[in-house]
Scaffold this motif. Structure first.
Motif, PDB file in Angstrom:
ATOM      1  N   PHE A  48      -5.224   4.364   8.231  1.00  0.00           N
ATOM      2  CA  PHE A  48      -6.616   3.922   8.386  1.00  0.00           C
ATOM      3  C   PHE A  48      -7.405   4.915   9.247  1.00  0.00           C
ATOM      4  O   PHE A  48      -8.557   5.234   8.944  1.00  0.00           O
ATOM      5  CB  PHE A  48      -6.662   2.533   9.020  1.00  0.00           C
ATOM      6  CG  PHE A  48      -6.173   1.427   8.124  1.00  0.00           C
ATOM      7  CD1 PHE A  48      -6.121   1.592   6.753  1.00  0.00           C
ATOM      8  CD2 PHE A  48      -5.769   0.212   8.655  1.00  0.00           C
ATOM      9  CE1 PHE A  48      -5.674   0.575   5.921  1.00  0.00           C
ATOM     10  CE2 PHE A  48      -5.321  -0.815   7.832  1.00  0.00           C
ATOM     11  CZ  PHE A  48      -5.268  -0.632   6.460  1.00  0.00           C
ATOM     12  N   ALA A  49      -6.785   5.390  10.330  1.00  0.00           N
ATOM     13  CA  ALA A  49      -7.465   6.361  11.192  1.00  0.00           C
ATOM     14  C   ALA A  49      -7.752   7.656  10.442  1.00  0.00           C
ATOM     15  O   ALA A  49      -8.812   8.269  10.621  1.00  0.00           O
ATOM     16  CB  ALA A  49      -6.613   6.636  12.422  1.00  0.00           C
ATOM     17  N   ALA A  50      -6.812   8.051   9.578  1.00  0.00           N
ATOM     18  CA  ALA A  50      -6.996   9.275   8.798  1.00  0.00           C
ATOM     19  C   ALA A  50      -8.112   9.135   7.773  1.00  0.00           C
ATOM     20  O   ALA A  50      -8.680  10.137   7.331  1.00  0.00           O
ATOM     21  CB  ALA A  50      -5.690   9.641   8.090  1.00  0.00           C
ATOM     22  N   LEU A  51      -8.429   7.916   7.381  1.00  0.00           N
ATOM     23  CA  LEU A  51      -9.578   7.681   6.506  1.00  0.00           C
ATOM     24  C   LEU A  51     -10.890   7.726   7.289  1.00  0.00           C
ATOM     25  O   LEU A  51     -11.901   8.254   6.822  1.00  0.00           O
ATOM     26  CB  LEU A  51      -9.447   6.311   5.829  1.00  0.00           C
ATOM     27  CG  LEU A  51      -8.644   6.214   4.544  1.00  0.00           C
ATOM     28  CD1 LEU A  51      -8.488   4.750   4.138  1.00  0.00           C
ATOM     29  CD2 LEU A  51      -9.296   6.998   3.426  1.00  0.00           C
ATOM     30  N   CYS A  52     -10.873   7.164   8.490  1.00  0.00           N
ATOM     31  CA  CYS A  52     -12.091   7.067   9.297  1.00  0.00           C
ATOM     32  C   CYS A  52     -12.664   8.431   9.647  1.00  0.00           C
ATOM     33  O   CYS A  52     -13.884   8.644   9.568  1.00  0.00           O
ATOM     34  CB  CYS A  52     -11.810   6.293  10.585  1.00  0.00           C
ATOM     35  SG  CYS A  52     -11.421   4.546  10.357  1.00  0.00           S
ATOM     36  N   VAL A  53     -11.800   9.360  10.045  1.00  0.00           N
ATOM     37  CA  VAL A  53     -12.270  10.653  10.564  1.00  0.00           C
ATOM     38  C   VAL A  53     -13.080  11.432   9.527  1.00  0.00           C
ATOM     39  O   VAL A  53     -14.237  11.798   9.778  1.00  0.00           O
ATOM     40  CB  VAL A  53     -11.094  11.486  11.105  1.00  0.00           C
ATOM     41  CG1 VAL A  53     -11.537  12.910  11.412  1.00  0.00           C
ATOM     42  CG2 VAL A  53     -10.518  10.830  12.356  1.00  0.00           C
ATOM     43  N   ALA A  79     -11.351  17.048   9.613  1.00  0.00           N
ATOM     44  CA  ALA A  79     -10.931  16.483   8.336  1.00  0.00           C
ATOM     45  C   ALA A  79      -9.603  17.050   7.821  1.00  0.00           C
ATOM     46  O   ALA A  79      -8.760  16.285   7.344  1.00  0.00           O
ATOM     47  CB  ALA A  79     -12.036  16.671   7.296  1.00  0.00           C
ATOM     48  N   PRO A  80      -9.368  18.376   7.893  1.00  0.00           N
ATOM     49  CA  PRO A  80      -8.074  18.882   7.398  1.00  0.00           C
ATOM     50  C   PRO A  80      -6.887  18.305   8.159  1.00  0.00           C
ATOM     51  O   PRO A  80      -5.849  17.994   7.556  1.00  0.00           O
ATOM     52  CB  PRO A  80      -8.186  20.405   7.604  1.00  0.00           C
ATOM     53  CG  PRO A  80      -9.657  20.675   7.644  1.00  0.00           C
ATOM     54  CD  PRO A  80     -10.260  19.483   8.288  1.00  0.00           C
ATOM     55  N   TYR A  81      -7.037  18.164   9.483  1.00  0.00           N
ATOM     56  CA  TYR A  81      -5.945  17.590  10.280  1.00  0.00           C
ATOM     57  C   TYR A  81      -5.738  16.113   9.928  1.00  0.00           C
ATOM     58  O   TYR A  81      -4.604  15.629   9.825  1.00  0.00           O
ATOM     59  CB  TYR A  81      -6.251  17.732  11.765  1.00  0.00           C
ATOM     60  CG  TYR A  81      -6.560  19.149  12.193  1.00  0.00           C
ATOM     61  CD1 TYR A  81      -5.556  20.106  12.281  1.00  0.00           C
ATOM     62  CD2 TYR A  81      -7.870  19.534  12.488  1.00  0.00           C
ATOM     63  CE1 TYR A  81      -5.841  21.414  12.662  1.00  0.00           C
ATOM     64  CE2 TYR A  81      -8.159  20.839  12.869  1.00  0.00           C
ATOM     65  CZ  TYR A  81      -7.144  21.766  12.953  1.00  0.00           C
ATOM     66  OH  TYR A  81      -7.425  23.050  13.317  1.00  0.00           O
ATOM     67  N   ALA A  82      -6.863  15.397   9.741  1.00  0.00           N
ATOM     68  CA  ALA A  82      -6.763  13.985   9.381  1.00  0.00           C
ATOM     69  C   ALA A  82      -6.074  13.818   8.034  1.00  0.00           C
ATOM     70  O   ALA A  82      -5.254  12.906   7.846  1.00  0.00           O
ATOM     71  CB  ALA A  82      -8.158  13.352   9.339  1.00  0.00           C
ATOM     72  N   VAL A  88       1.198  12.427   5.718  1.00  0.00           N
ATOM     73  CA  VAL A  88       2.508  12.064   6.291  1.00  0.00           C
ATOM     74  C   VAL A  88       2.667  10.551   6.345  1.00  0.00           C
ATOM     75  O   VAL A  88       3.727  10.007   6.008  1.00  0.00           O
ATOM     76  CB  VAL A  88       2.667  12.690   7.693  1.00  0.00           C
ATOM     77  CG1 VAL A  88       3.931  12.170   8.371  1.00  0.00           C
ATOM     78  CG2 VAL A  88       2.700  14.205   7.597  1.00  0.00           C
ATOM     79  N   ALA A  89       1.610   9.842   6.769  1.00  0.00           N
ATOM     80  CA  ALA A  89       1.681   8.380   6.843  1.00  0.00           C
ATOM     81  C   ALA A  89       1.866   7.777   5.454  1.00  0.00           C
ATOM     82  O   ALA A  89       2.677   6.857   5.262  1.00  0.00           O
ATOM     83  CB  ALA A  89       0.414   7.833   7.492  1.00  0.00           C
ATOM     84  N   ALA A  90       1.116   8.286   4.472  1.00  0.00           N
ATOM     85  CA  ALA A  90       1.236   7.775   3.100  1.00  0.00           C
ATOM     86  C   ALA A  90       2.626   8.069   2.535  1.00  0.00           C
ATOM     87  O   ALA A  90       3.197   7.252   1.801  1.00  0.00           O
ATOM     88  CB  ALA A  90       0.164   8.406   2.211  1.00  0.00           C
ATOM     89  N   LEU A  91       3.182   9.226   2.889  1.00  0.00           N
ATOM     90  CA  LEU A  91       4.527   9.570   2.429  1.00  0.00           C
ATOM     91  C   LEU A  91       5.552   8.619   3.030  1.00  0.00           C
ATOM     92  O   LEU A  91       6.484   8.177   2.345  1.00  0.00           O
ATOM     93  CB  LEU A  91       4.843  11.021   2.823  1.00  0.00           C
ATOM     94  CG  LEU A  91       5.979  11.724   2.082  1.00  0.00           C
ATOM     95  CD1 LEU A  91       5.678  11.809   0.596  1.00  0.00           C
ATOM     96  CD2 LEU A  91       6.189  13.127   2.658  1.00  0.00           C
ATOM     97  N   GLY A 135      -7.193  17.149   1.781  1.00  0.00           N
ATOM     98  CA  GLY A 135      -6.977  18.268   2.687  1.00  0.00           C
ATOM     99  C   GLY A 135      -7.394  19.593   2.071  1.00  0.00           C
ATOM    100  O   GLY A 135      -8.023  20.427   2.733  1.00  0.00           O
ATOM    101  N   LEU A 136      -7.066  19.786   0.800  1.00  0.00           N
ATOM    102  CA  LEU A 136      -7.455  21.020   0.112  1.00  0.00           C
ATOM    103  C   LEU A 136      -8.973  21.103  -0.030  1.00  0.00           C
ATOM    104  O   LEU A 136      -9.563  22.177   0.144  1.00  0.00           O
ATOM    105  CB  LEU A 136      -6.789  21.075  -1.264  1.00  0.00           C
ATOM    106  CG  LEU A 136      -5.261  21.224  -1.266  1.00  0.00           C
ATOM    107  CD1 LEU A 136      -4.718  21.138  -2.688  1.00  0.00           C
ATOM    108  CD2 LEU A 136      -4.840  22.534  -0.614  1.00  0.00           C
ATOM    109  N   CYS A 137      -9.606  19.968  -0.340  1.00  0.00           N
ATOM    110  CA  CYS A 137     -11.069  19.963  -0.456  1.00  0.00           C
ATOM    111  C   CYS A 137     -11.737  20.266   0.894  1.00  0.00           C
ATOM    112  O   CYS A 137     -12.750  20.964   0.952  1.00  0.00           O
ATOM    113  CB  CYS A 137     -11.545  18.604  -0.972  1.00  0.00           C
ATOM    114  SG  CYS A 137     -11.108  18.250  -2.684  1.00  0.00           S
TER     115      CYS A 137
END
Length: 314
Positions: A48-53, A79-82, A88-91, A135-137
Motif C-alpha cells: 500500500f505504501a508503495a502505491l501511495c508514493v 517512484a523508482p524506489y517505491a 518485492v512485497a508483491a513477490l 519502475g521502468l516507466c
C-alpha cells in the motif's frame, strides 16, 4: 540527524502494527488467525505504501504545474524506489498464494506454475508485473506513464479483496477501488506536497500549492469516508456493528482505524484554518507533518485489516 532518526522510528512503528497487531486484535475473540498473518499484513502494508508514493507524486506534480510563478525545482523522485519495494512485497505475497496461502519454508514449497490456475494467483502475478512495469516507466523519459501499471495494481487489489463467492463482489470491488485510490492520492500527495514546499521555501507559490492540495484532499476524504462506511456496512450489518467493533479482530482494527482517521481529519482542518488565517500560511506545515505521521499508521492498520478474518454476517 534528528529527521533521519524520526523517519527510522516511524518506519519501525509502522512495521510493528501489522506484525504484532493480529495477536492483539484476536485476543479473546475466539477467532483463529491464518498462518503467517503478521508477515502477510506487513507485506500488504508495504505494498500500500508503495502505491501511495508514486501516485502522490504524479498527483501533486500536476497541481504544482498549475500554480502561477511556481519554481521549477522538484524534490527527488522516489517512484523508482517505491516500485522496487512494491515489487518485492508483491513477490512475497505471490509466494504465499502459490503455496495455497501457507507460509513457504523453502523454494521447494513454491508452485509458481500453479499461480496461473487460480484467480488469486493471476491477480498476484499481475501485481508483480505491474510494479516492475511501473519502475521502468518511472525511469523512462515519460514517468507519467507509470499511472497505467499502478492502476492495474489498484484494480487487482480491489478484485482480490472481494472473491467471487462474496455477495455482490463487483460492488465491493468498486468501493474498494475508489477507497484505495483516494487514500493513495491523499497520503502520497500530502507527503510529496510537504517535500515540494521544503524545496520551494517561504513564498506565495508554496501557500498556493498547499491550498490547492487542501481543496482536493477535502473531496478525497469525503470519498474515503463514504466508501469506507458503505464497505463496513456490507461486511458488518448495522444491527451487529456495535458488537462486532469490539468483539471481532476485524472490528477492533477497523475501530482503531476510524478513530485515527478522525484525528487525521482534525489535523487537516487545523492545517486548513492556519492556511487561511495565519499571517504566514506555511505554518500549516506543522499540523500537516503530524498528519503524515498519523496517515502512515493508518496505512499500517489498513494492511492489518486485509490479513484479519472477515467478520461473520449475523
Amino acid at each position: 540527524m534528528a529527521r533521519a532518526v524520526a523517519v527510522v522510528a516511524l518506519v519501525a512503528l509502522a512495521a510493528l502494527i501489522p506484525l504484532l497487531g493480529p495477536s492483539a486484535a484476536l485476543h479473546g475473540t475466539g477467532e483463529a488467525a491464518a498462518p503467517g498473518t503478521g508477515g502477510i499484513a506487513l507485506l500488504r502494508t508495504v505494498l500500500f505504501a508503495a502505491l501511495c508514493v508514486p501516485l502522490g507524486e504524479l498527483f501533486v506534480d500536476r497541481l504544482a504545474r498549475s500554480v502561477p510563478g511556481a519554481p521549477a525545482a522538484r524534490p527527488r523522485n522516489w517512484a523508482p524506489y517505491a516500485a522496487g519495494v512494491g515489487f518485492v512485497a508483491a513477490l512475497g505475497l505471490a509466494s504465499v498464494v502459490s503455496t495455497g496461502n501457507l507460509v513457504p519454508h523453502s523454494p521447494a514449497d513454491l508452485d509458481i506454475g500453479g499461480l496461473y490456475a487460480t484467480r488469486d494467483g493471476k491477480l498476484a502475478l499481475l501485481e508483480v508485473n505491474a510494479f516492475a512495469a511501473a519502475g521502468l516507466c518511472a525511469l523512462s523519459r515519460r514517468p507519467a506513464s507509470q499511472i497505467w501499471p499502478l492502476a492495474a495494481v489498484l484494480v487487482a487489489e480491489a478484485l482480490r479483496a472481494h472473491p467471487t463467492t462474496e455477495y455482490s463482489p463487483l460492488l465491493g470491488s468498486g468501493l474498494t477501488l475508489v477507497h484505495l485510490t483516494c487514500a493513495s492520492l491523499w497520503v502520497g500527495g500530502l507527503l510529496y506536497a510537504l517535500r515540494t514546499l521544503r524545496g520551494w521555501g517561504a513564498g506565495e507559490a508554496g501557500a498556493a500549492l498547499l491550498g490547492l492540495y487542501a481543496r482536493v484532499a477535502a473531496v478525497l476524504l469525503a470519498a474515503i469516508t463514504a466508501t469506507g462506511v458503505w464497505s463496513s456496512l456490507r461486511r458488518m450489518p448495522s444491527h451487529t456493528i456495535l458488537d462486532q467493533l469490539t468483539g471481532t479482530a476485524y472490528g477492533r482494527a477497523l475501530l482503531a482505524k476510524v478513530l485515527l482517521v478522525a484525528a487525521v481529519a482534525a489535523l487537516a482542518l487545523w492545517a486548513r484554518i492556519r492556511l487561511s488565517r495565519a499571517a504566514d500560511p506555511l505554518t500549516a506545515c506543522s499540523p500537516a507533518r503530524a498528519e503524515v505521521v498519523a496517515l502512515a499508521v493508518v496505512v499500517a492498520l489498513s494492511g492489518l485489516l486485509t490479513a484479519l478474518p472477515v467478520p461473520i454476517r449475523w
